[in-house]
Design a protein around this motif. Structure first.
Motif, short mmCIF file in Angstrom:
data_model
loop_
_atom_site.label_atom_id
_atom_site.label_comp_id
_atom_site.label_asym_id
_atom_site.label_seq_id
_atom_site.Cartn_x
_atom_site.Cartn_y
_atom_site.Cartn_z
N ASN A 59 -12.60 -21.29 3.24
CA ASN A 59 -13.04 -22.26 3.08
C ASN A 59 -14.21 -22.33 2.07
N GLY A 60 -13.92 -21.47 0.83
CA GLY A 60 -15.04 -21.34 -0.29
C GLY A 60 -16.03 -20.28 0.03
N THR A 61 -15.97 -19.59 1.46
CA THR A 61 -17.02 -18.70 1.55
C THR A 61 -16.55 -17.27 1.56
N ASP A 62 -17.11 -16.59 0.90
CA ASP A 62 -17.00 -15.05 0.81
C ASP A 62 -17.35 -14.42 2.09
N LEU A 63 -16.32 -13.85 2.79
CA LEU A 63 -16.41 -13.31 4.11
C LEU A 63 -16.04 -11.65 3.98
N SER A 64 -16.17 -11.03 2.63
CA SER A 64 -16.06 -9.67 2.48
C SER A 64 -17.16 -8.88 3.30
N ASP A 65 -18.14 -9.29 3.44
CA ASP A 65 -19.00 -8.33 4.07
C ASP A 65 -19.01 -8.29 5.74
N TYR A 66 -18.42 -9.23 6.10
CA TYR A 66 -17.80 -9.18 7.69
C TYR A 66 -16.54 -8.47 7.88
N THR A 67 -15.54 -8.62 6.91
CA THR A 67 -14.20 -7.93 6.77
C THR A 67 -14.00 -6.53 6.81
N LYS A 68 -13.02 -6.09 7.96
CA LYS A 68 -12.95 -4.80 8.20
C LYS A 68 -11.53 -4.50 7.75
N LYS A 69 -10.55 -5.42 7.83
CA LYS A 69 -9.24 -5.24 7.39
C LYS A 69 -8.67 -6.79 6.96
N GLY A 70 -8.04 -6.93 5.94
CA GLY A 70 -7.37 -7.88 5.51
C GLY A 70 -5.89 -7.96 5.14
N GLU A 71 -5.08 -8.68 5.54
CA GLU A 71 -3.46 -8.59 5.25
C GLU A 71 -3.04 -9.97 4.90
N LEU A 72 -2.32 -10.02 3.94
CA LEU A 72 -1.43 -11.28 3.63
C LEU A 72 -0.06 -11.04 3.74
N THR A 73 0.69 -11.57 4.31
CA THR A 73 2.41 -11.45 4.34
C THR A 73 3.04 -12.45 4.00
N THR A 74 3.95 -12.62 3.69
CA THR A 74 4.60 -13.74 3.04
C THR A 74 6.18 -13.35 3.36
N LYS A 75 6.93 -14.35 3.77
CA LYS A 75 8.61 -14.03 4.20
C LYS A 75 9.28 -15.38 3.77
N VAL A 76 10.63 -15.14 3.81
CA VAL A 76 11.49 -16.25 3.82
C VAL A 76 12.63 -16.27 4.91
N GLU A 77 12.72 -17.52 5.32
CA GLU A 77 13.86 -17.46 6.26
C GLU A 77 15.12 -16.99 5.77
N GLU A 78 15.96 -16.24 6.64
CA GLU A 78 17.26 -16.06 6.26
C GLU A 78 18.22 -16.94 6.76
N LYS A 79 19.09 -17.62 5.90
CA LYS A 79 20.07 -18.65 6.19
C LYS A 79 21.50 -18.07 5.88
N ASP A 80 22.22 -18.07 7.20
CA ASP A 80 23.61 -17.44 7.00
C ASP A 80 24.34 -18.35 6.58
N VAL A 81 25.05 -18.15 5.40
CA VAL A 81 26.01 -19.20 4.74
C VAL A 81 27.54 -18.33 4.68
N THR A 82 27.61 -17.40 5.76
CA THR A 82 28.96 -16.61 5.60
C THR A 82 30.15 -17.70 5.96
N THR A 83 31.05 -17.33 5.11
CA THR A 83 32.37 -18.30 5.52
C THR A 83 33.72 -17.46 5.57
N TYR A 84 34.76 -17.54 5.99
CA TYR A 84 36.05 -17.07 5.71
C TYR A 84 36.14 -16.38 4.45
N GLY A 85 35.71 -17.17 3.50
CA GLY A 85 35.82 -16.82 2.15
C GLY A 85 34.88 -15.47 1.77
N SER A 86 34.26 -15.17 2.55
CA SER A 86 33.02 -14.10 2.40
C SER A 86 33.87 -12.65 2.39
N GLN A 87 35.24 -12.71 3.03
CA GLN A 87 35.85 -11.26 3.08
C GLN A 87 35.15 -10.44 4.02
#
Length: 136
Positions: A14-42
């Protein structure tokens, strides 16, 4: 091989630097896996990327003094606020990218710990909308 030690991570909510209070910071990002397998996928599974999401995990050293961490975080409970994290508190650059976006403040732990422990507050907030990476 380049190596890195986190010594001065930058964390803002929210625009406030909280670094002086922070002991650990982790940003994780991910993408859902969508299964599009067909019989043609061999017989091989085929996947496409779906919705993207992220999470900002923070461990704070608690401070309940007036105008300190607890008084900053408590009013944010239930709101969506901006965040920024960088590996170092130096200026944003190609070697110190900034990651920004918004998170839902879906909880707050004002008191956490056991007898003799440092007063901490561990939180994990889901991103809301896109997460951006900037080098300038």
């Amino acid at each position: 091989m380049p190596k890195m030690v986190l010594l001065a991570e930058y964390v803002a909510l929210n625009g406030t630097d909280l670094s002086d209070y922070t002991k650990k910071g982790e940003l994780t990002t991910k993408v859902e896996e969508k299964d599009v397998t067909t019989y043609g996928s061999q017989g091989w599974k085929e996947l496409l990327g779906g919705l993207k999401s992220g999470e900002l995990g923070l461990d704070f050293l608690q401070d309940v003094a007036a105008s300190a961490l607890d008084s900053i975080m408590w009013p944010l409970l239930g709101t969506v606020v901006t965040f920024e994290v960088r590996a170092d508190n130096a200026a944003v650059s190609a070697s110190n990218p900034s990651y920004t976006g918004s998170v839902l403040i879906n909880g707050w732990n004002p008191i956490q710990g056991s007898v003799g422990d440092e007063a901490t507050s561990g939180v994990s907030y889901p991103t809301s909308g896109a997460v951006a990476r900037a080098t300038a």
